[in-house]
Write a protein that holds these residues in place. Structure first.
Motif, PDB file in Angstrom:
ATOM      1  N   ARG A 265       0.815  -1.224   0.000  1.00  0.00           N
ATOM      2  CA  ARG A 265       0.000   0.000   0.000  1.00  0.00           C
ATOM      3  C   ARG A 265       0.847   1.272   0.000  1.00  0.00           C
ATOM      4  N   ALA A 266       2.166   1.130  -0.029  1.00  0.00           N
ATOM      5  CA  ALA A 266       3.058   2.292   0.051  1.00  0.00           C
ATOM      6  C   ALA A 266       2.858   3.257  -1.113  1.00  0.00           C
ATOM      7  N   SER A 267       2.738   2.730  -2.338  1.00  0.00           N
ATOM      8  CA  SER A 267       2.582   3.597  -3.512  1.00  0.00           C
ATOM      9  C   SER A 267       1.303   4.413  -3.432  1.00  0.00           C
ATOM     10  N   GLN A 268       0.234   3.777  -3.001  1.00  0.00           N
ATOM     11  CA  GLN A 268      -1.032   4.484  -2.870  1.00  0.00           C
ATOM     12  C   GLN A 268      -0.954   5.561  -1.796  1.00  0.00           C
ATOM     13  N   PHE A 269      -0.256   5.259  -0.708  1.00  0.00           N
ATOM     14  CA  PHE A 269      -0.133   6.224   0.385  1.00  0.00           C
ATOM     15  C   PHE A 269       0.704   7.428  -0.031  1.00  0.00           C
ATOM     16  N   THR A 270       1.845   7.185  -0.687  1.00  0.00           N
ATOM     17  CA  THR A 270       2.684   8.304  -1.120  1.00  0.00           C
ATOM     18  C   THR A 270       1.977   9.146  -2.177  1.00  0.00           C
ATOM     19  N   ALA A 271       1.128   8.508  -2.993  1.00  0.00           N
ATOM     20  CA  ALA A 271       0.345   9.267  -3.975  1.00  0.00           C
ATOM     21  C   ALA A 271      -0.629  10.200  -3.269  1.00  0.00           C
ATOM     22  N   SER A 272      -1.194   9.753  -2.145  1.00  0.00           N
ATOM     23  CA  SER A 272      -2.126  10.598  -1.390  1.00  0.00           C
ATOM     24  C   SER A 272      -1.383  11.760  -0.730  1.00  0.00           C
ATOM     25  N   ILE A 273      -0.125  11.530  -0.350  1.00  0.00           N
ATOM     26  CA  ILE A 273       0.682  12.619   0.216  1.00  0.00           C
ATOM     27  C   ILE A 273       0.909  13.701  -0.839  1.00  0.00           C
ATOM     28  N   LEU A 274       1.295  13.277  -2.041  1.00  0.00           N
ATOM     29  CA  LEU A 274       1.555  14.219  -3.126  1.00  0.00           C
ATOM     30  C   LEU A 274       0.288  14.980  -3.503  1.00  0.00           C
ATOM     31  N   SER A 275      -0.839  14.285  -3.526  1.00  0.00           N
ATOM     32  CA  SER A 275      -2.112  14.930  -3.848  1.00  0.00           C
ATOM     33  C   SER A 275      -2.458  15.983  -2.804  1.00  0.00           C
ATOM     34  N   LEU A 276      -2.257  15.635  -1.543  1.00  0.00           N
ATOM     35  CA  LEU A 276      -2.515  16.584  -0.454  1.00  0.00           C
ATOM     36  C   LEU A 276      -1.588  17.788  -0.569  1.00  0.00           C
ATOM     37  N   TYR A 277      -0.319  17.535  -0.815  1.00  0.00           N
ATOM     38  CA  TYR A 277       0.688  18.588  -0.900  1.00  0.00           C
ATOM     39  C   TYR A 277       0.392  19.548  -2.060  1.00  0.00           C
ATOM     40  N   ASN A 278       0.056  19.000  -3.217  1.00  0.00           N
ATOM     41  CA  ASN A 278      -0.218  19.828  -4.393  1.00  0.00           C
ATOM     42  C   ASN A 278      -1.502  20.639  -4.248  1.00  0.00           C
ATOM     43  N   GLY A 279      -2.408  20.183  -3.399  1.00  0.00           N
ATOM     44  CA  GLY A 279      -3.680  20.870  -3.227  1.00  0.00           C
ATOM     45  C   GLY A 279      -3.705  21.868  -2.092  1.00  0.00           C
ATOM     46  N   GLU A 280      -2.614  21.947  -1.313  1.00  0.00           N
ATOM     47  CA  GLU A 280      -2.568  22.850  -0.162  1.00  0.00           C
ATOM     48  C   GLU A 280      -1.428  23.855  -0.325  1.00  0.00           C
TER      49      GLU A 280
END
Length: 280
Positions: free
Chosen positions: A47-62
Protein backbone atom coordinates in the motif's frame (compact mmCIF):
# COMPACT_ATOMS: atom_id res chain seq x y z
CA UNK A 1 23.82 2.25 0.25
CA UNK A 2 23.44 5.93 1.03
CA UNK A 3 23.69 6.90 4.69
CA UNK A 4 21.05 9.05 6.40
CA UNK A 5 23.48 11.98 6.46
CA UNK A 6 24.39 11.75 2.77
CA UNK A 7 20.72 11.37 1.88
CA UNK A 8 19.83 14.49 3.85
CA UNK A 9 22.71 16.39 2.21
CA UNK A 10 21.53 15.44 -1.30
CA UNK A 11 17.97 16.42 -0.48
CA UNK A 12 19.12 19.75 0.94
CA UNK A 13 21.12 20.48 -2.24
CA UNK A 14 18.04 19.78 -4.36
CA UNK A 15 15.91 22.05 -2.18
CA UNK A 16 18.43 24.88 -2.32
CA UNK A 17 18.66 24.70 -6.11
CA UNK A 18 14.90 24.48 -6.71
CA UNK A 19 12.87 27.68 -7.02
CA UNK A 20 9.76 28.08 -4.89
CA UNK A 21 7.36 27.32 -7.74
CA UNK A 22 9.03 23.92 -8.22
CA UNK A 23 8.36 22.71 -4.67
CA UNK A 24 5.67 20.31 -5.95
CA UNK A 25 8.23 18.73 -8.29
CA UNK A 26 10.69 18.51 -5.43
CA UNK A 27 8.13 16.71 -3.28
CA UNK A 28 7.35 14.30 -6.12
CA UNK A 29 11.04 13.56 -6.49
CA UNK A 30 11.48 12.99 -2.76
CA UNK A 31 8.52 10.63 -2.56
CA UNK A 32 9.73 8.61 -5.54
CA UNK A 33 13.30 8.31 -4.25
CA UNK A 34 14.32 4.74 -3.27
CA UNK A 35 15.15 5.68 0.32
CA UNK A 36 11.73 7.22 0.98
CA UNK A 37 9.80 4.53 -0.87
CA UNK A 38 11.69 1.76 0.91
CA UNK A 39 10.84 3.30 4.28
CA UNK A 40 7.13 3.53 3.46
CA UNK A 41 7.18 0.00 2.04
CA UNK A 42 8.63 -1.25 5.32
CA UNK A 43 5.63 0.19 7.13
CA UNK A 44 2.81 -0.23 4.60
CA UNK A 45 3.94 -2.99 2.26
CA UNK A 46 2.10 -3.00 -1.07
CA UNK A 47 0.00 0.00 0.00
CA UNK A 48 3.06 2.29 0.05
CA UNK A 49 2.58 3.60 -3.51
CA UNK A 50 -1.03 4.48 -2.87
CA UNK A 51 -0.13 6.22 0.39
CA UNK A 52 2.68 8.30 -1.12
CA UNK A 53 0.35 9.27 -3.97
CA UNK A 54 -2.13 10.60 -1.39
CA UNK A 55 0.68 12.62 0.22
CA UNK A 56 1.56 14.22 -3.13
CA UNK A 57 -2.11 14.93 -3.85
CA UNK A 58 -2.52 16.58 -0.45
CA UNK A 59 0.69 18.59 -0.90
CA UNK A 60 -0.22 19.83 -4.39
CA UNK A 61 -3.68 20.87 -3.23
CA UNK A 62 -2.57 22.85 -0.16
CA UNK A 63 -0.73 26.12 -0.83
CA UNK A 64 0.08 26.59 2.86
CA UNK A 65 1.56 23.10 3.04
CA UNK A 66 3.75 23.87 0.02
CA UNK A 67 5.44 26.58 2.11
CA UNK A 68 6.48 23.99 4.70
CA UNK A 69 9.85 22.25 4.58
CA UNK A 70 9.26 19.17 2.34
CA UNK A 71 11.03 16.68 4.58
CA UNK A 72 8.84 17.71 7.52
CA UNK A 73 5.80 16.84 5.38
CA UNK A 74 7.22 13.38 4.71
CA UNK A 75 8.16 12.96 8.37
CA UNK A 76 4.62 13.86 9.46
CA UNK A 77 3.14 11.50 6.88
CA UNK A 78 5.35 8.73 8.23
CA UNK A 79 3.71 9.13 11.64
CA UNK A 80 0.32 8.61 10.00
CA UNK A 81 1.69 5.60 8.13
CA UNK A 82 2.99 3.95 11.30
CA UNK A 83 -0.51 4.41 12.80
CA UNK A 84 -2.04 3.04 9.57
CA UNK A 85 -4.22 6.12 9.11
CA UNK A 86 -4.89 7.90 5.78
CA UNK A 87 -3.82 11.53 5.38
CA UNK A 88 -6.68 12.48 3.06
CA UNK A 89 -8.12 15.53 4.81
CA UNK A 90 -11.62 14.71 3.54
CA UNK A 91 -11.63 11.47 5.53
CA UNK A 92 -10.88 13.18 8.84
CA UNK A 93 -8.54 10.54 10.29
CA UNK A 94 -5.26 12.46 10.26
CA UNK A 95 -3.96 15.78 8.97
CA UNK A 96 -0.59 17.22 8.06
CA UNK A 97 -0.60 20.76 9.41
CA UNK A 98 1.78 23.58 8.35
CA UNK A 99 3.15 25.61 11.25
CA UNK A 100 6.14 27.93 11.37
CA UNK A 101 7.58 26.75 8.06
CA UNK A 102 7.33 23.09 9.02
CA UNK A 103 4.63 20.44 8.85
CA UNK A 104 3.28 18.60 11.86
CA UNK A 105 1.14 15.50 12.30
CA UNK A 106 -2.33 16.01 13.76
CA UNK A 107 -4.89 13.34 14.56
CA UNK A 108 -8.56 13.82 13.63
CA UNK A 109 -11.46 12.74 15.84
CA UNK A 110 -12.17 9.81 13.51
CA UNK A 111 -8.55 8.76 14.01
CA UNK A 112 -9.08 8.66 17.77
CA UNK A 113 -12.19 6.52 17.34
CA UNK A 114 -10.33 4.18 14.98
CA UNK A 115 -7.41 3.71 17.38
CA UNK A 116 -9.79 3.17 20.30
CA UNK A 117 -11.70 0.48 18.41
CA UNK A 118 -8.44 -1.32 17.59
CA UNK A 119 -7.86 -1.99 21.28
CA UNK A 120 -10.90 -4.28 21.29
CA UNK A 121 -11.90 -2.87 24.70
CA UNK A 122 -14.65 -0.43 23.71
CA UNK A 123 -18.29 -1.53 23.52
CA UNK A 124 -19.58 1.93 22.60
CA UNK A 125 -17.84 5.18 21.69
CA UNK A 126 -19.26 8.37 20.22
CA UNK A 127 -18.93 12.14 20.16
CA UNK A 128 -21.64 14.51 18.92
CA UNK A 129 -22.43 18.23 18.66
CA UNK A 130 -25.34 19.40 20.80
CA UNK A 131 -27.64 21.98 19.24
CA UNK A 132 -29.64 24.77 20.79
CA UNK A 133 -32.65 23.41 22.70
CA UNK A 134 -31.46 19.78 22.79
CA UNK A 135 -29.64 19.78 26.15
CA UNK A 136 -32.14 19.26 28.96
CA UNK A 137 -29.82 18.44 31.87
CA UNK A 138 -26.13 17.94 32.58
CA UNK A 139 -24.56 17.08 35.95
CA UNK A 140 -20.75 17.08 35.66
CA UNK A 141 -20.36 15.26 38.98
CA UNK A 142 -22.68 12.31 38.37
CA UNK A 143 -22.34 12.62 34.59
CA UNK A 144 -26.09 12.43 34.18
CA UNK A 145 -26.94 13.96 30.83
CA UNK A 146 -30.29 14.29 29.13
CA UNK A 147 -30.51 15.25 25.48
CA UNK A 148 -33.79 15.49 23.58
CA UNK A 149 -33.02 15.69 19.88
CA UNK A 150 -36.69 16.40 19.12
CA UNK A 151 -36.45 19.74 20.91
CA UNK A 152 -33.80 21.27 18.67
CA UNK A 153 -34.56 24.98 18.26
CA UNK A 154 -31.96 25.78 15.61
CA UNK A 155 -28.82 24.48 13.92
CA UNK A 156 -26.65 26.52 16.27
CA UNK A 157 -24.23 24.29 18.21
CA UNK A 158 -24.01 25.05 21.94
CA UNK A 159 -21.68 22.24 23.03
CA UNK A 160 -20.17 18.80 22.45
CA UNK A 161 -20.78 15.51 24.25
CA UNK A 162 -18.54 12.43 24.25
CA UNK A 163 -19.29 8.99 25.65
CA UNK A 164 -17.71 5.56 25.82
CA UNK A 165 -18.41 2.26 27.49
CA UNK A 166 -15.84 -0.51 27.89
CA UNK A 167 -16.52 -4.21 27.63
CA UNK A 168 -15.99 -4.49 31.40
CA UNK A 169 -18.89 -2.10 32.00
CA UNK A 170 -16.92 1.06 32.83
CA UNK A 171 -18.50 4.09 31.19
CA UNK A 172 -17.72 7.77 31.00
CA UNK A 173 -19.52 10.87 29.69
CA UNK A 174 -18.25 14.44 29.25
CA UNK A 175 -19.93 17.58 28.00
CA UNK A 176 -18.15 20.77 26.99
CA UNK A 177 -19.89 24.00 26.11
CA UNK A 178 -18.78 25.72 22.94
CA UNK A 179 -17.25 28.45 25.12
CA UNK A 180 -15.14 25.82 26.94
CA UNK A 181 -13.86 24.48 23.62
CA UNK A 182 -13.04 27.99 22.41
CA UNK A 183 -11.13 28.73 25.64
CA UNK A 184 -9.16 25.50 25.24
CA UNK A 185 -8.40 26.31 21.59
CA UNK A 186 -7.03 29.75 22.47
CA UNK A 187 -4.81 28.28 25.19
CA UNK A 188 -3.34 25.31 23.35
CA UNK A 189 -3.76 25.53 19.56
CA UNK A 190 -0.79 27.01 17.74
CA UNK A 191 -2.68 27.83 14.53
CA UNK A 192 -6.18 28.08 13.08
CA UNK A 193 -5.46 25.37 10.55
CA UNK A 194 -8.35 22.93 10.70
CA UNK A 195 -10.39 25.16 12.97
CA UNK A 196 -10.97 27.65 10.17
CA UNK A 197 -12.17 25.01 7.72
CA UNK A 198 -14.09 22.65 10.04
CA UNK A 199 -14.59 24.04 13.53
CA UNK A 200 -17.00 21.31 14.60
CA UNK A 201 -14.63 18.49 13.61
CA UNK A 202 -11.81 20.05 15.62
CA UNK A 203 -14.12 20.61 18.59
CA UNK A 204 -15.28 16.98 18.49
CA UNK A 205 -11.65 15.89 18.44
CA UNK A 206 -10.87 18.15 21.41
CA UNK A 207 -13.59 16.64 23.58
CA UNK A 208 -12.94 13.09 22.44
CA UNK A 209 -9.22 13.35 23.08
CA UNK A 210 -9.91 14.82 26.53
CA UNK A 211 -12.09 11.89 27.58
CA UNK A 212 -9.89 9.17 26.07
CA UNK A 213 -6.55 10.50 27.29
CA UNK A 214 -7.88 10.89 30.85
CA UNK A 215 -10.28 7.95 31.22
CA UNK A 216 -9.90 5.59 28.28
CA UNK A 217 -7.76 2.53 27.69
CA UNK A 218 -4.71 3.62 25.71
CA UNK A 219 -2.80 1.04 23.72
CA UNK A 220 0.86 1.72 22.93
CA UNK A 221 -0.27 2.81 19.48
CA UNK A 222 -2.77 5.24 20.98
CA UNK A 223 -0.28 6.64 23.50
CA UNK A 224 2.05 7.41 20.61
CA UNK A 225 -0.78 9.12 18.72
CA UNK A 226 -1.72 11.24 21.74
CA UNK A 227 1.86 12.42 22.21
CA UNK A 228 2.41 13.12 18.49
CA UNK A 229 -0.85 15.06 18.38
CA UNK A 230 -0.21 17.02 21.57
CA UNK A 231 -0.61 20.64 20.45
CA UNK A 232 0.77 21.95 23.73
CA UNK A 233 4.16 20.76 22.59
CA UNK A 234 5.94 21.47 19.36
CA UNK A 235 7.27 18.30 17.71
CA UNK A 236 10.62 19.28 16.30
CA UNK A 237 12.15 16.04 15.03
CA UNK A 238 10.65 12.58 15.38
CA UNK A 239 13.70 10.67 14.16
CA UNK A 240 16.95 12.42 14.95
CA UNK A 241 19.82 10.14 14.03
CA UNK A 242 21.94 11.15 16.99
CA UNK A 243 19.41 10.83 19.83
CA UNK A 244 15.94 9.77 20.82
CA UNK A 245 13.08 11.83 19.27
CA UNK A 246 12.49 15.14 20.98
CA UNK A 247 9.12 16.50 22.00
CA UNK A 248 9.87 19.95 23.29
CA UNK A 249 7.46 21.79 25.55
CA UNK A 250 6.67 25.03 23.75
CA UNK A 251 5.71 26.76 27.02
CA UNK A 252 9.03 26.22 28.78
CA UNK A 253 10.61 29.18 27.07
CA UNK A 254 9.41 32.08 24.98
CA UNK A 255 12.31 31.47 22.63
CA UNK A 256 11.51 28.76 20.10
CA UNK A 257 14.10 26.01 19.60
CA UNK A 258 15.83 25.94 16.26
CA UNK A 259 14.36 23.43 13.80
CA UNK A 260 16.50 20.41 12.97
CA UNK A 261 16.55 18.65 9.62
CA UNK A 262 13.76 16.07 9.75
CA UNK A 263 14.89 12.54 8.98
CA UNK A 264 12.13 9.91 8.66
CA UNK A 265 14.48 7.07 7.78
CA UNK A 266 15.94 6.07 11.14
CA UNK A 267 12.91 4.05 12.19
CA UNK A 268 13.49 4.90 15.86
CA UNK A 269 10.36 4.60 17.99
CA UNK A 270 8.65 7.63 19.48
CA UNK A 271 9.23 7.86 23.22
CA UNK A 272 5.94 7.12 24.99
CA UNK A 273 7.33 6.88 28.50
CA UNK A 274 6.16 10.39 29.36
CA UNK A 275 3.29 10.15 31.84
CA UNK A 276 2.10 13.64 30.94
CA UNK A 277 -0.63 13.35 28.33
CA UNK A 278 -2.24 16.83 28.15
CA UNK A 279 -4.57 17.61 25.27
CA UNK A 280 -4.34 20.03 22.42
Amino acid sequence: MATNQSLKSNIQKKQNSAPAQQQGTTMKGLLSSPAVMNRFEEVLGKRASQFTASILSLYNGEKMLQKAEPMSVISSAMVAATLDLPVDKNLGYAWIVPYGGRAQFQLGYKGYIQLALRTGQYKFINCIPVHEGELQKWNPLTEEIEIDFEKRESDAVIGYAAYFELLNGFRKTVYWTKAQVEKHKKKFSKSDFGWKNDWDAMALKTVLKAILSKWGILSVEMQKAVIEDDEERERIDITDEMSEPEIIDAEVSEEKPSAQDADPFDGKPVDISDDDLPFD
